[in-house]
Design a protein around this motif. Structure first.
Motif, PDB file in Angstrom:
ATOM      1  N   SER A  36     -30.084  21.982  66.678  1.00 39.45           N
ATOM      2  CA  SER A  36     -30.860  20.761  66.497  1.00 39.45           C
ATOM      3  C   SER A  36     -31.638  20.746  65.177  1.00 39.45           C
ATOM      4  O   SER A  36     -32.293  19.757  64.848  1.00 39.45           O
ATOM      5  CB  SER A  36     -31.838  20.584  67.660  1.00 39.45           C
ATOM      6  OG  SER A  36     -32.719  21.699  67.752  1.00 39.45           O
ATOM      7  N   HIS A  37     -31.580  21.857  64.433  1.00 39.48           N
ATOM      8  CA  HIS A  37     -32.317  21.977  63.178  1.00 39.48           C
ATOM      9  C   HIS A  37     -31.306  22.019  62.029  1.00 39.48           C
ATOM     10  O   HIS A  37     -30.831  23.078  61.640  1.00 39.48           O
ATOM     11  CB  HIS A  37     -33.166  23.253  63.192  1.00 39.48           C
ATOM     12  CG  HIS A  37     -34.146  23.346  62.066  1.00 39.48           C
ATOM     13  ND1 HIS A  37     -35.401  22.781  62.124  1.00 39.48           N
ATOM     14  CD2 HIS A  37     -34.062  23.935  60.847  1.00 39.48           C
ATOM     15  CE1 HIS A  37     -36.048  23.028  60.996  1.00 39.48           C
ATOM     16  NE2 HIS A  37     -35.257  23.732  60.212  1.00 39.48           N
ATOM     17  N   PRO A  38     -30.946  20.876  61.448  1.00 39.34           N
ATOM     18  CA  PRO A  38     -29.930  20.852  60.393  1.00 39.34           C
ATOM     19  C   PRO A  38     -30.467  21.443  59.088  1.00 39.34           C
ATOM     20  O   PRO A  38     -31.607  21.187  58.697  1.00 39.34           O
ATOM     21  CB  PRO A  38     -29.627  19.360  60.231  1.00 39.34           C
ATOM     22  CG  PRO A  38     -30.892  18.674  60.651  1.00 39.34           C
ATOM     23  CD  PRO A  38     -31.465  19.521  61.756  1.00 39.34           C
ATOM     24  N   THR A  39     -29.658  22.243  58.421  1.00 39.84           N
ATOM     25  CA  THR A  39     -30.088  22.908  57.193  1.00 39.84           C
ATOM     26  C   THR A  39     -29.041  22.744  56.097  1.00 39.84           C
ATOM     27  O   THR A  39     -27.865  22.453  56.357  1.00 39.84           O
ATOM     28  CB  THR A  39     -30.319  24.409  57.428  1.00 39.84           C
ATOM     29  OG1 THR A  39     -29.056  25.027  57.749  1.00 39.84           O
ATOM     30  CG2 THR A  39     -31.314  24.653  58.555  1.00 39.84           C
TER      31      THR A  39
ATOM     32  N   ASN B 159     -31.905  14.449  55.869  1.00 39.16           N
ATOM     33  CA  ASN B 159     -30.957  14.900  56.901  1.00 39.16           C
ATOM     34  C   ASN B 159     -30.803  16.418  56.989  1.00 39.16           C
ATOM     35  O   ASN B 159     -30.099  16.906  57.871  1.00 39.16           O
ATOM     36  CB  ASN B 159     -29.585  14.229  56.743  1.00 39.16           C
ATOM     37  CG  ASN B 159     -28.899  14.553  55.432  1.00 39.16           C
ATOM     38  OD1 ASN B 159     -29.387  15.351  54.631  1.00 39.16           O
ATOM     39  ND2 ASN B 159     -27.748  13.936  55.196  1.00 39.16           N
ATOM     40  N   VAL B 160     -31.444  17.178  56.078  1.00 39.14           N
ATOM     41  CA  VAL B 160     -31.382  18.638  56.168  1.00 39.14           C
ATOM     42  C   VAL B 160     -32.707  19.251  55.723  1.00 39.14           C
ATOM     43  O   VAL B 160     -33.437  18.679  54.901  1.00 39.14           O
ATOM     44  CB  VAL B 160     -30.241  19.237  55.305  1.00 39.14           C
ATOM     45  CG1 VAL B 160     -28.877  18.927  55.888  1.00 39.14           C
ATOM     46  CG2 VAL B 160     -30.355  18.755  53.857  1.00 39.14           C
ATOM     47  N   TYR B 161     -32.975  20.440  56.283  1.00 40.86           N
ATOM     48  CA  TYR B 161     -34.106  21.250  55.842  1.00 40.86           C
ATOM     49  C   TYR B 161     -33.597  22.307  54.872  1.00 40.86           C
ATOM     50  O   TYR B 161     -32.459  22.790  54.993  1.00 40.86           O
ATOM     51  CB  TYR B 161     -34.779  21.944  57.025  1.00 40.86           C
ATOM     52  CG  TYR B 161     -35.468  21.015  57.992  1.00 40.86           C
ATOM     53  CD1 TYR B 161     -36.816  20.696  57.832  1.00 40.86           C
ATOM     54  CD2 TYR B 161     -34.778  20.479  59.070  1.00 40.86           C
ATOM     55  CE1 TYR B 161     -37.457  19.850  58.730  1.00 40.86           C
ATOM     56  CE2 TYR B 161     -35.411  19.631  59.983  1.00 40.86           C
ATOM     57  CZ  TYR B 161     -36.752  19.316  59.798  1.00 40.86           C
ATOM     58  OH  TYR B 161     -37.388  18.483  60.680  1.00 40.86           O
TER      59      TYR B 161
ATOM     60  N   TRP C 208     -31.398  29.236  62.891  1.00 43.22           N
ATOM     61  CA  TRP C 208     -31.914  27.964  63.368  1.00 43.22           C
ATOM     62  C   TRP C 208     -31.074  27.425  64.517  1.00 43.22           C
ATOM     63  O   TRP C 208     -29.858  27.626  64.566  1.00 43.22           O
ATOM     64  CB  TRP C 208     -31.910  26.948  62.231  1.00 43.22           C
ATOM     65  CG  TRP C 208     -32.780  27.300  61.068  1.00 43.22           C
ATOM     66  CD1 TRP C 208     -32.368  27.665  59.812  1.00 43.22           C
ATOM     67  CD2 TRP C 208     -34.211  27.307  61.044  1.00 43.22           C
ATOM     68  NE1 TRP C 208     -33.446  27.912  59.013  1.00 43.22           N
ATOM     69  CE2 TRP C 208     -34.588  27.698  59.732  1.00 43.22           C
ATOM     70  CE3 TRP C 208     -35.199  27.037  61.995  1.00 43.22           C
ATOM     71  CZ2 TRP C 208     -35.920  27.809  59.357  1.00 43.22           C
ATOM     72  CZ3 TRP C 208     -36.521  27.152  61.607  1.00 43.22           C
ATOM     73  CH2 TRP C 208     -36.880  27.525  60.313  1.00 43.22           C
ATOM     74  N   PRO C 209     -31.692  26.730  65.470  1.00 46.76           N
ATOM     75  CA  PRO C 209     -30.923  26.092  66.548  1.00 46.76           C
ATOM     76  C   PRO C 209     -30.075  24.950  66.002  1.00 46.76           C
ATOM     77  O   PRO C 209     -30.317  24.455  64.888  1.00 46.76           O
ATOM     78  CB  PRO C 209     -32.010  25.573  67.492  1.00 46.76           C
ATOM     79  CG  PRO C 209     -33.208  25.383  66.614  1.00 46.76           C
ATOM     80  CD  PRO C 209     -33.146  26.480  65.596  1.00 46.76           C
TER      81      PRO C 209
END
Length: 344
Positions: free
Chosen positions: A113-116, A318-320, A110-111
């Motif tokens: 900008s994509h919080p996980t 705040n996360v995926y 993930w980039p």
């Protein structure tokens, strides 16, 4: 397992919003670290804010290393065993399972900008033991048990240990793994809502633990007992008059996930009370506890910070996670920057 009585040596309440309880359970030493409501005011690392001017800067908090082990797991992965105690609806179990699956190493890169959840967990990799070995890179769900009130609907903390020890018959005993007991909304647990939202313990070696020290935790569903304390910010409390929309439509389960994340980070970095914490061993402030109530930039006691919002539901997170599920997890103290952080 036979019923047991816990004889407590001491109880210490702290301004941090954390207390520890040390004692003997059936002749076995144990330690508990407990977490209060996520909007309790705590002393935490200073975070710079653009355009902000302070005459007296906040002190920087350091979580010292006390020469003990961290959870390195086996083959760089920690197995997670879960006991569901009480009544969990299928959708609730699905949400919790997807959260636990979110710690796996994923093929998708993930980039930034994509919080996980995975990138959140990687902050714990910066906590290393005396041999420079870090916390395990991933956590893997390895088994689950469903227990419908075998000990009734009112439990004490020794009952939680009973459930963990009983689960060894199914899961096996492994000090490199984590064991987690989750109680449903209709189960009352000692100190729950009066003092804590969840706890983590370890047991000293004994015949019942195959001579191993085994770390384990407990988290309760606060939906009907104390949502403003343990489901915040999905229930009103602090400076939040209107609760945020829970990403999975269940303030109790989404609140549990916040505390579960807190407990897992604490167990991973301070499993036996001699890992990473601030202050005296009797009043430890651990990895996520140091950032209690901080979920995004600009957070302060009673305000969670700037969060992502799902345009279709209005839910805040705040996360995926796995299968694009959305969650809210507490920020973790970052050993390199000495600040709270949500991603590596």
């Amino acid at each position: 397992m036979d019923s047991r009585v816990m004889r407590l040596f001491s109880i210490v309440l702290l301004g941090f919003g954390t207390f520890v309880q040390a004692g003997v359970v059936n002749g076995e030493n144990s330690m508990k670290t407990a977490f209060l409501g996520p909007h309790s005011q705590v002393h935490r690392p200073s975070r710079a804010t653009a355009g902000e001017f302070r005459l007296v800067p906040d002190p920087i908090l350091i979580l010292d290393y006390h020469n003990g082990p961290v959870m390195t797991g086996k083959e760089d992965a920690i197995k997670l065993f879960v006991v569901y105690y009480g009544d969990f609806a299928p959708k609730q179990r699905l949400t919790l399972r997807q959260f636990f699956k979110s710690f796996w190493r994923r093929r998708t890169q993930w980039p930034a900008s994509h919080p996980t959840v995975e990138k959140w967990w990687q902050i714990t990799r910066l906590y290393v033991d005396m041999y420079a070995t870090p916390v395990a890179r991933s956590m893997t769900p390895a088994g689950e048990i469903f227990n419908r009130y075998s000990l009734g609907k009112s439990l004490n903390q020794s009952n939680i240990q009973d459930l963990v020890v009983k689960s060894f018959g199914t899961f096996g005993v492994d000090a490199r793994s984590m064991y987690l007991v989750l109680t449903s909304a209709d189960v009352e647990v000692e100190s729950f809502c009066n003092n804590v939202c969840g706890t983590h313990y370890y047991t000293f070696p004994s015949d019942t633990t195959s001579s191993q020290m085994v770390p384990y935790g407990w988290v309760g569903n606060a939906a009907t007992q104390c949502p403003s304390m343990c489901s915040w910010p999905y229930a009103s409390g602090g400076n939040l008059q209107t609760p945020l929309v829970a990403p999975n439509g269940d303030e109790g389960i989404d609140g549990m996930i916040i505390t579960i994340a807190n407990i897992l980070a604490g167990m991973a970095t301070n499993p036996y009370g001699n890992g990473f914490y601030q202050g005296d061993a009797s009043i430890p402030l651990e990895a996520a506890g140091a950032c209690q109530g901080v979920y995004g930039p600009g957070a302060f006691p009673g305000y969670p910070g700037e969060l992502l919002v799902d345009n279709s539901t209005g839910a805040s997170f705040n996360v995926y996670g796995a299968k694009n599920f959305k969650f809210l997890v507490p920020w973790i103290w970052h050993p390199t920057t000495l600040q709270c952080a949500g991603q590596v």
